[in-house]
Motif scaffolding. Structure first.
Motif, PDB file in Angstrom:
ATOM      1  N   LEU A 116      25.284 159.520  20.765  1.00  8.41           N
ATOM      2  CA  LEU A 116      24.429 158.672  19.932  1.00  8.41           C
ATOM      3  C   LEU A 116      25.017 157.268  19.796  1.00  8.41           C
ATOM      4  N   TYR A 163      22.346 154.711  20.734  1.00  3.21           N
ATOM      5  CA  TYR A 163      21.779 154.035  19.563  1.00  3.21           C
ATOM      6  C   TYR A 163      22.747 153.015  18.965  1.00  3.21           C
ATOM      7  N   THR A 214      16.467 149.295  15.985  1.00  7.21           N
ATOM      8  CA  THR A 214      16.371 149.703  17.387  1.00  7.21           C
ATOM      9  C   THR A 214      15.476 148.785  18.214  1.00  7.21           C
ATOM     10  N   TYR A 264      23.047 154.229  14.254  1.00  7.35           N
ATOM     11  CA  TYR A 264      22.437 155.544  14.036  1.00  7.35           C
ATOM     12  C   TYR A 264      23.019 156.241  12.805  1.00  7.35           C
TER      13      TYR A 264
END
Length: 113
Positions: free
Chosen positions: A15, A19, A91, A23
Motif C-alpha cells: 500500500l 497509495y 489520490t 493510505y
C-alpha cells in the motif's frame, strides 16, 4: 502471530508503494475488515476513477456493513462521504499515474485473526 505480522508488513509495503503513506490516514487499523475490503475493492488509486464522494462514501458504508464507529443514523453516510472526499483528494495525482500490478486480494480478514 508471526505470520500475521508478516502479512500486515507485506500489505503495508504494497500500500505504501501504491497509495504512498497517505493510505494510513484512511482507516483505523490496517488489519480491520473495512480496510481490507476497501483495498481489495480498490487495490490501485486508478480504480477510484469515476467515483465521486457521494458514490464512494456509500460504497464505503456498504463495505463496512453499516458499522462505522461512533456515527449514527444519517450521520454515518455524511461521515463516509467526508472520508471518501479525503481519499479522492489525496489520490487525485496518483490516479493519473500508470497502473501497476498489486495483488492485495491475497490478503483477507481471516489472515489477521
Amino acid at each position: 502471530a508471526e505470520k500475521r505480522t508478516e502479512l500486515i508488513n507485506r500489505l503495508h509495503l504494497q500500500l505504501s508503494d501504491v497509495y504512498t503513506a497517505v493510505y494510513e490516514d484512511y482507516f483505523g487499523k490496517l488489519s480491520s475488515p473495512i480496510t481490507l475490503k476497501f483495498f481489495s475493492r480498490f487495490p490501485l488509486p486508478q480504480d477510484l476513477a469515476g467515483h465521486d464522494a457521494a458514490m464512494l462514501g456509500g460504497l464505503i458504508l456498504d463495505l463496512a456493513g453499516g458499522r462505522v464507529g461512533p456515527h449514527k443514523g444519517g450521520k454515518r453516510l455524511v461521515a463516509m462521504r467526508e472520508k471518501a472526499q479525503r481519499i479522492l483528494n489525496t489520490t487525485a495525482d496518483l490516479c493519473e499515474a500508470p497502473r501497476t500490478l498489486v495483488q492485495i486480494s491475497e490478503f483477507s480478514a481471516g489472515d489477521f485473526g
